[in-house]
Design an enzyme around this catalytic site. Structure first.
Site, short mmCIF file in Angstrom:
data_model
loop_
_atom_site.label_atom_id
_atom_site.label_comp_id
_atom_site.label_asym_id
_atom_site.label_seq_id
_atom_site.Cartn_x
_atom_site.Cartn_y
_atom_site.Cartn_z
N CYS A 56 0.66 -1.21 -0.30
CA CYS A 56 -0.07 0.30 -0.18
C CYS A 56 1.25 0.94 0.44
O CYS A 56 2.31 0.87 -0.67
CB CYS A 56 -0.95 -0.12 1.03
N ASN A 110 2.36 1.42 4.24
CA ASN A 110 2.42 0.33 5.09
C ASN A 110 2.57 0.52 6.42
O ASN A 110 3.31 -0.42 7.22
CB ASN A 110 3.91 -0.23 4.64
N CYS A 160 -1.34 0.74 7.29
CA CYS A 160 -2.84 0.59 7.05
C CYS A 160 -2.89 -0.32 6.96
O CYS A 160 -3.67 -1.45 7.45
CB CYS A 160 -4.01 1.74 7.00
N SER A 174 -2.24 -2.20 3.87
CA SER A 174 -0.73 -3.85 4.21
C SER A 174 -0.65 -4.61 5.02
O SER A 174 -0.43 -5.80 4.45
CB SER A 174 -0.24 -3.44 2.70
#
Ligand code: 4NP
Length: 155
Positions: free
Chosen positions: A9, A12, A14, A16
């Site tokens: 995401c 990294n 929230c 992923s």
């Protein structure tokens, strides 16, 4: 050799980390390695966002030991599958890929559920806690499918 899956995401912290924790909980650890990374570098070395840790914990998954990192070129060799959370991540990650083979590893995660619709997992960072429940539900649903596909393909 274990099959390696990378979830990506922007930050990294929230989406992923949740995708990593949820998918890892559905696969045998001796056959599959699941990791996550961000396209951005702001949260390198940071724990996941407290709201992601809380929603995972509520669902029986502990992601609190994860540490943020940024995606790097060697990830394209190292990982077999690279799932990105939104269209902006897709553009950024494909841009970093140097070969057609590397590009072909990159998939927009919700296209597994809604083929060719290019739906984003919305970034919950600036929203309410309820956004994290929503993201959790989406990722739980799509990782059921991904885990089934991986187990069928690699067993
Ligand atoms: P993520 O959410 O991409 O799901 O980890 C974000 C977290 C932090 C930032 C952006 C998105 N940020 O700009 O710091």
């Amino acid at each position: 050799m274990p099959v390696k899956v990378l979830m990506v995401c922007l930050g990294n912290i929230c989406r992923s980390p949740l995708a990593e924790g949820i998918l890892a909980s559905k696969l045998p650890a001796d056959k599959f390695i699941v990791d996550s990374a961000g396209t951005g570098s702001w949260h390198v070395g940071h724990c996941p966002d407290k709201r992601s840790i809380d929603v995972a914990r509520k669902n029986g998954i502990n992601i609190s030991a994860q540490k943020g990192r940024q995606i790097k070129s060697s990830d394209f060799d190292e990982f077999d599958y690279i799932y990105v959370m939104d269209n902006s991540n897709f553009r950024d990650v494909v841009h970093l890929a140097k070969t057609p083979e590397h590009k072909s590893k990159v998939r927009l995660i919700l296209n597994e559920l809604f083929p060719d619709e290019n739906v984003d997992v919305p970034d919950p960072y600036y929203g309410s806690a309820n956004g994290f429940d929503n993201v959790y539900q989406m990722l739980d649903e799509v990782t059921d499918l991904i885990a089934d596909q991986l187990l069928k393909k690699h067993s």
